[in-house]
Scaffold this active site. Structure first.
Site, mmCIF file in Angstrom:
data_model
loop_
_atom_site.group_PDB
_atom_site.id
_atom_site.type_symbol
_atom_site.label_atom_id
_atom_site.label_comp_id
_atom_site.label_asym_id
_atom_site.label_seq_id
_atom_site.Cartn_x
_atom_site.Cartn_y
_atom_site.Cartn_z
ATOM 1 C CB CYS A 8 124.934 48.007 31.947
ATOM 2 S SG CYS A 8 124.827 46.770 33.257
ATOM 3 C CG ASN A 11 122.911 46.937 38.431
ATOM 4 O OD1 ASN A 11 122.335 47.016 39.509
ATOM 5 N ND2 ASN A 11 124.121 47.435 38.267
ATOM 6 C CB CYS A 13 128.000 42.344 32.705
ATOM 7 S SG CYS A 13 127.388 40.655 32.588
ATOM 8 N NE ARG A 14 127.084 46.423 29.298
ATOM 9 C CZ ARG A 14 126.223 46.828 28.373
ATOM 10 N NH1 ARG A 14 126.654 47.537 27.345
ATOM 11 N NH2 ARG A 14 124.950 46.543 28.474
ATOM 12 C CB SER A 15 126.328 49.205 35.663
ATOM 13 O OG SER A 15 125.429 48.160 35.909
ATOM 14 C CG ASP A 125 125.808 42.851 27.744
ATOM 15 O OD1 ASP A 125 126.542 42.254 28.559
ATOM 16 O OD2 ASP A 125 124.567 42.876 27.836
#
Length: 155
Positions: A8, A11, A13-15, A125
């Site tokens: 993301c 690195n 939140c999402r990943s 995001d």
């Protein structure tokens, strides 16, 4: 062993969520899958995941608090079999670093693994939306189910 990299922007939140989800799913099914995550930016290098991601993961029985952010590098093309971008912007940034067509073919958008998902779907995001973390978790959980089916050769 299949090596998968989740990517993301920062690195945090999402990943990290995607990494934790896929690690847990692979372990529960005794699949040889190594998972890591990275960001296309360097803004949060060395930091822990966002506390909201850590909380959301914990609500689902996952502990991602030990992860640390790092920036995606061209060396990742050699190290990973599959590089999964969370959105179009990250996908484009990753492809710009690809040294050749073989490397480019390793890059996919994570939502491509969700059957019936609209082509080109993005994982939003959640950084600016406290309420978005659970929605992102659910999207990533579905995508990771598809990745597991792909690793097992079912799709």
């Amino acid at each position: 062993m299949k090596r998968v990299l989740m990517v993301c922007l920062g690195n945090i939140c999402r990943s990290p969520l995607a990494q934790g989800i896929l690690e847990a799913k692979a372990a529960s099914q005794h699949l040889a899958v190594e998972v890591d995550s990275a960001g296309t930016s360097h803004w949060h290098a060395g930091e822990k995941p966002d506390p909201r991601s850590v909380y959301t993961a914990a609500q689902h029985g996952l502990d991602i608090s030990g992860q640390r952010a790092r920036q995606f590098t061209p060396n990742d093309f050699r190290s990973y079999d599959l590089i999964l971008a969370m959105d179009q912007s990250n996908y484009d940034d990753i492809l710009r670093l690809a040294p050749d067509e073989t490397a480019q073919k390793k890059v996919k958008k994570i939502m491509d693994f969700v059957p019936g998902a609209q082509a080109g779907s993005n994982v939003p995001d959640p950084y600016w939306d406290d309420d978005g973390f659970e929605k992102v978790y659910e999207m990533l959980d579905q995508a990771c189910e598809g990745i597991i089916r792909s690793v097992r050769g079912e799709i």
